[in-house]
Design a protein around this motif. Structure first.
Motif, mmCIF file in Angstrom:
data_model
loop_
_atom_site.group_PDB
_atom_site.id
_atom_site.type_symbol
_atom_site.label_atom_id
_atom_site.label_comp_id
_atom_site.label_asym_id
_atom_site.label_seq_id
_atom_site.Cartn_x
_atom_site.Cartn_y
_atom_site.Cartn_z
ATOM 1 N N SER A 215 32.995 23.013 36.546
ATOM 2 C CA SER A 215 31.605 23.740 36.376
ATOM 3 C C SER A 215 30.394 22.843 36.410
ATOM 4 C CB SER A 215 31.450 24.329 34.930
ATOM 5 O OG SER A 215 31.624 23.394 33.812
ATOM 6 N N ASP A 216 30.406 21.259 36.189
ATOM 7 C CA ASP A 216 29.458 20.259 36.308
ATOM 8 C C ASP A 216 30.131 19.097 36.778
ATOM 9 O OD1 ASP A 216 27.517 18.772 36.076
ATOM 10 O OD2 ASP A 216 27.115 18.539 33.649
ATOM 11 N N PRO A 217 29.563 19.120 38.164
ATOM 12 C CA PRO A 217 30.122 17.803 38.831
ATOM 13 C C PRO A 217 29.450 16.490 38.336
ATOM 14 C CG PRO A 217 28.934 19.293 40.422
ATOM 15 C CD PRO A 217 28.737 19.938 39.104
ATOM 16 N N ARG A 218 28.355 16.309 37.378
ATOM 17 C CA ARG A 218 28.057 15.216 36.834
ATOM 18 C C ARG A 218 28.715 14.980 35.413
ATOM 19 N NH1 ARG A 218 22.709 16.970 38.900
ATOM 20 N NH2 ARG A 218 22.072 15.683 40.527
ATOM 21 N N ALA A 219 29.581 15.848 34.991
ATOM 22 C CA ALA A 219 29.984 15.518 33.690
ATOM 23 C C ALA A 219 30.988 14.252 33.586
ATOM 24 C CB ALA A 219 30.955 16.552 33.252
ATOM 25 N N ALA A 220 30.963 13.625 32.616
ATOM 26 C CA ALA A 220 31.476 12.248 32.541
ATOM 27 C C ALA A 220 32.716 12.419 32.898
ATOM 28 C CB ALA A 220 31.426 11.837 30.800
ATOM 29 N N ASP A 221 33.477 13.387 32.519
ATOM 30 C CA ASP A 221 35.228 13.298 32.744
ATOM 31 C C ASP A 221 35.280 13.415 34.439
ATOM 32 O OD1 ASP A 221 34.534 16.084 32.539
ATOM 33 O OD2 ASP A 221 35.934 16.377 31.026
ATOM 34 N N VAL A 222 34.261 13.984 35.197
ATOM 35 C CA VAL A 222 34.537 14.456 36.604
ATOM 36 C C VAL A 222 34.004 13.139 37.230
ATOM 37 C CG1 VAL A 222 33.674 15.504 38.438
ATOM 38 C CG2 VAL A 222 33.718 16.750 36.339
ATOM 39 N N VAL A 223 33.107 12.462 36.691
ATOM 40 C CA VAL A 223 32.660 11.000 37.370
ATOM 41 C C VAL A 223 33.712 10.119 37.095
ATOM 42 C CG1 VAL A 223 31.022 9.196 36.982
ATOM 43 C CG2 VAL A 223 30.254 11.344 36.773
ATOM 44 N N ARG A 224 34.541 10.167 35.881
ATOM 45 C CA ARG A 224 35.755 9.088 35.798
ATOM 46 C C ARG A 224 36.642 9.189 36.925
ATOM 47 N NH1 ARG A 224 38.600 9.496 30.279
ATOM 48 N NH2 ARG A 224 40.219 7.771 30.626
ATOM 49 N N VAL A 225 36.878 10.618 37.475
ATOM 50 C CA VAL A 225 37.715 10.724 38.444
ATOM 51 C C VAL A 225 37.415 10.520 39.783
ATOM 52 C CG1 VAL A 225 39.582 12.340 39.374
ATOM 53 C CG2 VAL A 225 39.067 12.596 36.995
ATOM 54 N N ILE A 226 36.304 10.808 40.328
ATOM 55 C CA ILE A 226 35.732 10.792 41.700
ATOM 56 C C ILE A 226 34.643 9.837 41.855
ATOM 57 C CG2 ILE A 226 36.361 13.090 41.999
ATOM 58 C CD1 ILE A 226 33.401 13.773 42.100
ATOM 59 N N GLY A 227 33.995 9.195 40.711
ATOM 60 C CA GLY A 227 33.340 8.149 40.933
ATOM 61 C C GLY A 227 31.633 8.868 40.935
ATOM 62 N N ALA A 228 30.629 7.976 40.484
ATOM 63 C CA ALA A 228 29.528 8.686 40.398
ATOM 64 C C ALA A 228 28.688 8.998 41.622
ATOM 65 C CB ALA A 228 28.480 7.445 39.800
ATOM 66 N N PRO A 229 28.819 8.130 42.755
ATOM 67 C CA PRO A 229 28.378 8.679 44.152
ATOM 68 C C PRO A 229 28.650 10.068 44.646
ATOM 69 C CG PRO A 229 28.954 6.197 44.178
ATOM 70 C CD PRO A 229 29.646 6.761 42.878
ATOM 71 N N ALA A 230 30.048 10.151 44.523
ATOM 72 C CA ALA A 230 30.650 11.603 44.848
ATOM 73 C C ALA A 230 30.451 12.496 43.874
ATOM 74 C CB ALA A 230 32.326 11.435 44.900
ATOM 75 N N ALA A 231 30.188 12.106 42.730
ATOM 76 C CA ALA A 231 29.592 13.292 41.819
ATOM 77 C C ALA A 231 28.154 13.576 41.964
ATOM 78 C CB ALA A 231 29.731 12.740 40.181
ATOM 79 N N GLU A 232 27.202 12.829 42.226
ATOM 80 C CA GLU A 232 25.931 13.182 42.635
ATOM 81 C C GLU A 232 25.874 13.895 44.049
ATOM 82 O OE1 GLU A 232 22.946 12.562 41.191
ATOM 83 O OE2 GLU A 232 24.227 11.816 39.413
ATOM 84 N N LYS A 233 26.680 13.464 44.790
ATOM 85 C CA LYS A 233 26.727 14.391 46.131
ATOM 86 C C LYS A 233 27.236 15.545 46.065
ATOM 87 C CE LYS A 233 29.532 14.218 50.230
ATOM 88 N NZ LYS A 233 30.497 13.787 51.200
ATOM 89 N N ALA A 234 28.017 15.738 45.005
ATOM 90 C CA ALA A 234 28.623 17.303 44.882
ATOM 91 C C ALA A 234 27.587 18.182 44.174
ATOM 92 C CB ALA A 234 29.785 17.090 43.923
ATOM 93 N N ALA A 235 26.874 17.312 43.135
ATOM 94 C CA ALA A 235 25.746 18.206 42.599
ATOM 95 C C ALA A 235 24.764 18.515 43.702
ATOM 96 C CB ALA A 235 25.200 17.402 41.284
ATOM 97 N N ASP A 236 24.250 17.689 44.396
ATOM 98 C CA ASP A 236 23.242 17.962 45.533
ATOM 99 C C ASP A 236 23.751 18.986 46.500
ATOM 100 O OD1 ASP A 236 21.774 15.976 44.434
ATOM 101 O OD2 ASP A 236 22.061 14.392 45.993
ATOM 102 N N LEU A 237 24.847 19.066 46.839
ATOM 103 C CA LEU A 237 25.448 20.123 47.802
ATOM 104 C C LEU A 237 25.561 21.512 47.286
ATOM 105 C CD1 LEU A 237 28.296 18.229 49.289
ATOM 106 C CD2 LEU A 237 26.355 19.017 50.702
ATOM 107 N N ASP A 238 25.974 21.309 46.061
ATOM 108 C CA ASP A 238 26.090 22.597 45.049
ATOM 109 C C ASP A 238 24.705 23.292 44.822
ATOM 110 O OD1 ASP A 238 27.879 24.782 44.590
ATOM 111 O OD2 ASP A 238 27.702 24.106 42.457
ATOM 112 N N ALA A 239 23.644 22.305 45.016
ATOM 113 C CA ALA A 239 22.388 22.809 44.536
ATOM 114 C C ALA A 239 21.810 23.753 45.611
ATOM 115 C CB ALA A 239 21.468 21.900 44.106
ATOM 116 N N ARG A 240 22.392 23.490 46.885
ATOM 117 C CA ARG A 240 21.728 24.431 48.145
ATOM 118 C C ARG A 240 21.977 26.072 47.847
ATOM 119 N NH1 ARG A 240 24.900 22.080 52.764
ATOM 120 N NH2 ARG A 240 26.349 22.613 51.079
#
Ligand SMILES: Cc1cc2nc3c(=O)[nH]c(=O)nc-3n(C[C@H](O)[C@H](O)[C@H](O)COP(=O)(O)OP(=O)(O)OC[C@H]3O[C@@H](n4cnc5c(N)ncnc54)[C@H](O)[C@@H]3O)c2cc1C
Length: 401
Positions: A107-132
């Motif tokens: 539900s939140d790509p920037r959540a700490a447990d998501v960042v732990r799996v996919i890394g911070a750059p991918a999490a930021e990218k996901a949040a940006d893409l999903d904001a469109r």
């Protein structure tokens, strides 16, 4: 002459047959093999009675619980041990799966447990893409996740979870099959993460799956016993080649008969019964899913004695591990032991017993025979909850005719 002939005595065939018989119809079930249940089966490993196929059901919709209630088994419904499943990423140590996700979609790509799996750059990218803004929802789950949250989210988090649940890549999974409400929720919420949050909030609290004390295979004799009590007729070792030759209205519940859209997928399940006190602490919770490209060959591991309390009691201090494979390993028991040691992070010097079961899961139906009612995995998708609900609906439609 029977009112209805049902071809196939798996769960779909038994559920539809029983529902028809409950309404007073005469029903005859034709099962090709010498046992009922299909992919729901029992086997013994080290003297412990275990599920050889399905070992849980989704509680979504409440259909399986309602059926178990009718069969007098409501008191035997059990919840798995709480806690997240784990993921073995392509590289590095296993990590717990994010808590607020649906099929791995957070539900939140920037959540700490998501960042732990996919890394911070991918999490930021996901949040940006999903904001469109949301345009049209693509047809497959893979395309939807790639478009809204990026390829890294798809590959590192969603694909392993979807493979564990549906045995296929998200690119091969229609959005509606992944979750019937997902497309509408994306459109309403204006983002994929928002849709996941809404669907999770709407779901009942508690575990998404449940089991049956003693194993899911207990459903098979319960259904067939009730069917026979209601006057239904069950014929084993009775393969049907031509359904049109059967008496009454024919219901096809046999995967091979419905024009598959592709080849079936083979799954090998290796069960190990081991002795190892370090597993008492359930180091990976109830089990792990494995990302494509990781060094172990197993696609998933279930620590069954950590997951089900009844099984822990039955195993008397030993541990039951179930590993699934897409490609049959050369030496399944030894490969599974090595994989389990890597995934669980503990040595397993004492393997008491092991068993290998091979299954073929059918492709979706492409061209169901016209004029025949079809139930089961080929039309309802994989999983008991959807199959039972669809079989019950089909029986109601047939009875209303
Ligand atoms: C390893 C594994 C683990 C699983 N785990 C889970 C789980 O935990 N939870 C879950 O919900 N789902 C799980 N599933 C999926 C679930 O088990 C299946 O989706 C479901 O059992 C399929 O039921 P079915 O009745 O459609 O088909 P089947 O179980 O395939 O039954 C079809 C029956 O038709 C018979 N038949 C075939 N051809 C003919 C013919 N010509 N004439 C007469 N009879 C015929 C077969 O012998 C068989 O008995 C799992 C599947 C596998 C392989």
């Amino acid at each position: 002459m029977a009112d209805f002939s049902v071809v196939g005595g798996g769960i779909a065939g038994l559920v539809v047959a029983r529902r028809l018989a409950v309404s007073g119809a005469t029903v005859r079930v034709f099962e090709a093999s010498d046992r009922l249940g299909g992919t729901v089966a029992r086997h013994e490993v080290a003297g412990i009675g275990l599920d050889a196929g399905a070992e849980s059901f989704a509680v979504r919709g409440g259909t399986v619980e309602a059926l178990l209630g009718e069969l007098g088994m409501a008191g035997d419904i059990v919840s798995p041990a709480p806690g997240p499943a784990w993921l073995q990423p392509v590289a590095g140590e296993p990590v717990p799966l994010p808590a607020t996700a649906l099929l791995g979609i957070p539900s939140d790509p920037r959540a700490a447990d998501v960042v732990r799996v996919i890394g911070a750059p991918a999490a930021e990218k996901a949040a940006d893409l999903d904001a469109r803004p949301v345009a049209e929802v693509p047809p497959t789950l893979g395309a939807l996740v790639r478009e809204r949250m990026g390829a890294e989210m798809l590959d590192r988090l969603v694909a392993p979870v979807v493979h564990g649940v549906h045995s296929r890549h998200p690119d091969d999974l229609p959005v509606a099959r992944a979750h019937p409400g997902l497309a509408a929720a994306v459109a309403d919420a204006g983002s994929l993460g928002g849709a996941v949050a809404r669907l999770r909030a709407a779901a009942p609290p508690g575990a998404a799956v449940a089991g049956i004390r003693g194993g899911i295979h207990r459903l098979v004799p319960a259904l067939s016993g009730d069917l026979e009590r209601l006057g239904g007729d069950i014929l084993l070792r009775s393969p049907v080649a031509d359904p049109s030759s059967l008496p009454g209205t024919v219901v096809v519940a046999a995967p091979g008969m419905v024009g598959a859209a592709g080849p079936g997928r083979r799954i090998d399940l290796v069960t190990l019964v081991v002795e190892q006190h370090e597993l008492d602490a359930a180091p990976r919770g109830t089990g792990l899913l494995v990302a494509d490209g990781a060094t172990v060959g197993a696609r998933a591991l279930t620590h069954a004695t950590a997951k089900w309390a009844w099984l822990r009691e039955a195993a008397g201090g030993r541990h039951v591990l179930r590993l699934s494979y897409d490609q049959t390993p050369v030496d399944p028991a030894s490969t599974a032991r090595t994989d389990a040691e890597a995934l669980l992070g503990v040595p397993l010097p004492v393997v008491v017993d092991s068993a290998v079961v091979s299954w073929v899961r059918p492709a979706p139906a492409s061209a169901p025979p016209s004029g025949l009612a079809v139930v089961g995995e080929t039309v309802a998708g994989s999983g008991l909850a959807g199959i039972v609900a669809h079989a019950e609906r089909t029986a109601a439609v047939l009875l209303a005719r």
